[in-house]
Each structure stands twice: as C-alpha cells, then as structure tokens.
Design a protein around this motif. Structure first.
Motif, short mmCIF file in Angstrom:
data_model
loop_
_atom_site.label_atom_id
_atom_site.label_comp_id
_atom_site.label_asym_id
_atom_site.label_seq_id
_atom_site.Cartn_x
_atom_site.Cartn_y
_atom_site.Cartn_z
N MET A 1 -17.02 5.35 -4.53
CA MET A 1 -17.24 3.96 -4.91
C MET A 1 -18.57 3.83 -5.65
N SER A 2 -18.57 3.06 -6.74
CA SER A 2 -19.76 2.97 -7.57
C SER A 2 -20.83 2.11 -6.91
N LYS A 3 -22.03 2.21 -7.46
CA LYS A 3 -23.14 1.45 -6.93
C LYS A 3 -22.88 -0.05 -7.06
N THR A 4 -22.26 -0.45 -8.18
CA THR A 4 -21.93 -1.85 -8.39
C THR A 4 -20.97 -2.34 -7.33
N ASP A 5 -19.98 -1.53 -6.97
CA ASP A 5 -19.02 -1.91 -5.94
C ASP A 5 -19.71 -2.13 -4.59
N LEU A 6 -20.66 -1.29 -4.27
CA LEU A 6 -21.39 -1.47 -3.02
C LEU A 6 -22.16 -2.79 -3.03
N ASN A 7 -22.71 -3.13 -4.18
CA ASN A 7 -23.41 -4.39 -4.30
C ASN A 7 -22.46 -5.57 -4.11
N ASP A 8 -21.25 -5.46 -4.66
CA ASP A 8 -20.24 -6.51 -4.49
C ASP A 8 -19.90 -6.69 -3.02
N LEU A 9 -19.76 -5.60 -2.30
CA LEU A 9 -19.45 -5.67 -0.88
C LEU A 9 -20.59 -6.33 -0.10
N ALA A 10 -21.82 -5.99 -0.47
CA ALA A 10 -22.97 -6.58 0.21
C ALA A 10 -23.02 -8.09 -0.03
N TRP A 11 -22.69 -8.52 -1.22
CA TRP A 11 -22.68 -9.95 -1.53
C TRP A 11 -21.54 -10.66 -0.79
N PHE A 12 -20.40 -10.00 -0.70
CA PHE A 12 -19.29 -10.57 0.06
C PHE A 12 -19.70 -10.78 1.52
N ARG A 13 -20.40 -9.82 2.09
CA ARG A 13 -20.83 -9.93 3.48
C ARG A 13 -21.70 -11.18 3.67
N VAL A 14 -22.61 -11.43 2.74
CA VAL A 14 -23.50 -12.58 2.87
C VAL A 14 -22.71 -13.89 2.79
N VAL A 15 -21.76 -13.97 1.86
CA VAL A 15 -20.93 -15.17 1.75
C VAL A 15 -20.13 -15.39 3.02
N ALA A 16 -19.55 -14.31 3.56
CA ALA A 16 -18.77 -14.42 4.78
C ALA A 16 -19.63 -14.83 5.97
N GLU A 17 -20.87 -14.37 6.03
CA GLU A 17 -21.77 -14.73 7.11
C GLU A 17 -22.24 -16.17 7.00
N GLU A 18 -22.58 -16.58 5.79
CA GLU A 18 -23.10 -17.93 5.58
C GLU A 18 -21.99 -18.98 5.53
N ARG A 19 -20.76 -18.53 5.19
CA ARG A 19 -19.61 -19.44 5.03
C ARG A 19 -19.93 -20.55 4.03
N SER A 20 -20.65 -20.16 3.00
CA SER A 20 -21.03 -21.11 1.96
C SER A 20 -21.55 -20.34 0.76
N PHE A 21 -21.02 -20.62 -0.43
CA PHE A 21 -21.53 -19.97 -1.63
C PHE A 21 -22.94 -20.47 -1.95
N THR A 22 -23.19 -21.75 -1.67
CA THR A 22 -24.52 -22.31 -1.95
C THR A 22 -25.59 -21.63 -1.12
N LYS A 23 -25.36 -21.53 0.19
CA LYS A 23 -26.33 -20.89 1.08
C LYS A 23 -26.46 -19.41 0.79
N ALA A 24 -25.33 -18.75 0.51
CA ALA A 24 -25.37 -17.32 0.22
C ALA A 24 -26.14 -17.04 -1.06
N ALA A 25 -25.93 -17.86 -2.08
CA ALA A 25 -26.65 -17.67 -3.35
C ALA A 25 -28.15 -17.85 -3.15
N ALA A 26 -28.53 -18.85 -2.33
CA ALA A 26 -29.95 -19.07 -2.05
C ALA A 26 -30.54 -17.89 -1.30
N ARG A 27 -29.77 -17.36 -0.34
CA ARG A 27 -30.26 -16.21 0.45
C ARG A 27 -30.41 -14.97 -0.42
N LEU A 28 -29.50 -14.79 -1.37
CA LEU A 28 -29.54 -13.61 -2.23
C LEU A 28 -30.48 -13.78 -3.42
N GLY A 29 -30.83 -15.04 -3.73
CA GLY A 29 -31.68 -15.30 -4.88
C GLY A 29 -30.97 -15.14 -6.21
#
Length: 295
Positions: free
Chosen positions: A1-29
């Motif tokens: 799996m490519s480095k970009t794919d790992l990044n996508d998975l990490a971002w998915f985890r944050v969205v799933a944890e926050e249950r909000s795209f707005t909060k997840a985007a703020a957390r990820l910057g």
C-alpha cells in the motif's frame, strides 16, 4: 500500500472518531473539501461505502466500523514508534493532544507547561477544554487530566496537583437579602447557581460530608452553567449561591467579595492526575510532559 493510501486511512480514522467532517478537518488542519475528497477517493478505491452522511452527523457504516477496528491500533502503533524516534533528537519534539477541564488547565497545567513550551519550541500541544469525561483512546487524545477518583484503572496516572475541595459561596449582598444557610438542606430554600455535568447530561448534585455523614443536595436556581469560571462571575454579581473549587473562591473570600458557607461540610477531593495509555509511557515527549507537571 502506498504512502498516500496510508494517509487516506489515517484521515478516515479521524473522521470516524470525530463523527464530523468539520471537527476532523479542524483536528487535521486541512480544508473540509480536501478531507471530503480524500474520503470519497478511499471509498471509491475500496468499492465500499465507509460512512453514513447526513446534514447533521457522520457515522461509520458496518464496513467502516470493521475498517476502523482493523486500522486503529495499527496506525496508533506506527505513530507511537515514529514519536519514539524523537529520542534520537537533541531536544524533545512532537505533538500532544490533551483533554481537561478549564479549571485543571488554568490552575495546574498551564502555569507549569508554559516554560516547557518556551524551552522546547518543537513540542506542539492541542488542548480540548471541557468537563466531559472523554474516552481518550477512542477520541484520539494522547492524555487527559482528571480528579484521581475518576481515572480508569487501565490507565497510567501521575499526580500533578494538590487535593482540593468544592465550597459553597455567596456575595454579602445576597446573604443580607436571603439569610445564611446553616445545613446543606437549607440550600433548598436558596437561589443556587447550578452546573450541568456534560458527560452524564444531568445537573451536578452538591456533595457535602461531615463526621462521616454524606449529603447530596440537588439545588434549584435561575442559572445553569457548564464551567466554574462563569459561575464565579454570577455569584460575584449576587445572583445566588455557587459551589465552586476553593482555588477560585479563596482569593475572593479573602478580599471580602464572597462569604464561604458550610465550611465544616466541605470535604476534600483527590487532586488532578495526568492519565494516559500504558503503551505511551516511554515516549520522550511524555517524559518531558510528566517531568513538567508531576507534583
């Protein structure tokens, strides 16, 4: 799996944890549109719908829950191992995400942490200040601060502050108009300033104790807050009796702006503790944090 794919998975985890795209985007910057595009790309690549989306909330689908359970611990282990590499740097570095009440932040954490941040500019800290009991593992926090009695048994806990107590206080003008309560139950006849417990969703019962006798009183009043600092402004304005940490009340009592009530009924509580998962105890950034905060 490519480095970009790992990044996508990490971002998915944050969205799933926050249950909000707005909060997840703020957390990820990152921009919310960028995050949304990344999740859609991940879903397209997997051929699976990972999130239920409504106008108000986001929640994982069955496939999303399974993916989150699969990648969550593994990604955390990778992050911890990368953080552990910081031991090879001459100065501590890395990021911390911490949850605590505003009272813990103002009285115990911030005064001790300010000089550390000045000395170590490569340490980055995000604070989430509220009185809710957060699940630090599920919600992506590195550590939290709570009173000792409320820390989970499976966490490492380090004392960072003295024991303290909650005290009932009122302004002299209020007491002149309404009289002085002599027993906890007398508060039922007074205008009291309430506090709502965010985790349990209900109004906090004032806890008193004397000679081994515990009394919980559910008071009534015009105002309800979720923070002691707002309660202090209200009680100083003569709007009722408040139940607040003694560290906030003591200077006002000494100046005569407030009068302490039911002093012999006010028990001590365990002080604040820093708590975090066992797996993080050897990370260099945690050692720096503990050295700064330990009481």
């Amino acid at each position: 799996m490519s480095k970009t794919d790992l990044n996508d998975l990490a971002w998915f985890r944050v969205v799933a944890e926050e249950r909000s795209f707005t909060k997840a985007a703020a957390r990820l910057g990152v921009a919310q549109s960028t995050l949304s595009h990344t999740i859609k790309r991940l879903e397209t690549g997997l051929g699976l719908r990972l999130l239920h989306r409504t106008t108000r909330s986001v929640s994982p689908t069955q496939a999303g829950e399974r993916l989150l359970a699969t990648i969550g611990l593994r990604l955390t282990e990778i992050e911890d191992e990368i953080a552990a590499l910081m031991v090879y740097r001459e100065k501590p570095a890395g990021s911390l995400r911490l949850t605590m009440s505003d009272h813990a932040f103002e009285t115990v954490v911030w005064p001790k942490l300010k000089p550390v941040l000045t000395a170590h500019p490569d340490i980055r800290v995000e604070f989430s200040l509220d009185v809710a009991f957060r699940n630090i593992v599920e919600e992506g926090f590195d550590a939290g601060v709570r009173l000792g009695e409320s820390v989970e048994q499976d966490m490492i806990a380090v004392r960072i502050g003295l024991d303290w107590r909650m005290v009932a206080v009122a302004a002299p003008g209020y007491l002149a108009a309404h009289g002085i309560p002599h027993q906890p139950r007398d508060l039922l006849d007074h205008v009291c300033i309430n506090q709502r417990h965010e985790t349990r969703g209900r109004i906090y019962a004032w806890q008193f104790e004397k000679d081994g006798q515990a009394v919980d009183v559910r008071v009534n009043g015009q105002l309800t807050f979720n923070t002691s600092y707002a309660m202090m402004d209200a009680v100083l304005s003569g709007l009722g009796v408040a139940f607040v940490p003694n560290s906030l009340a003591d200077p006002r009592i000494a100046s005569g702006e407030l009068v302490q009530l039911l002093d012999d009924w006010s028990p001590m509580f365990d002080g604040y503790f820093l708590f975090y998962p066992t797996r993080r105890q050897n990370l260099p950034i945690f050692k720096t944090l503990i050295a700064a905060l330990r009481h």
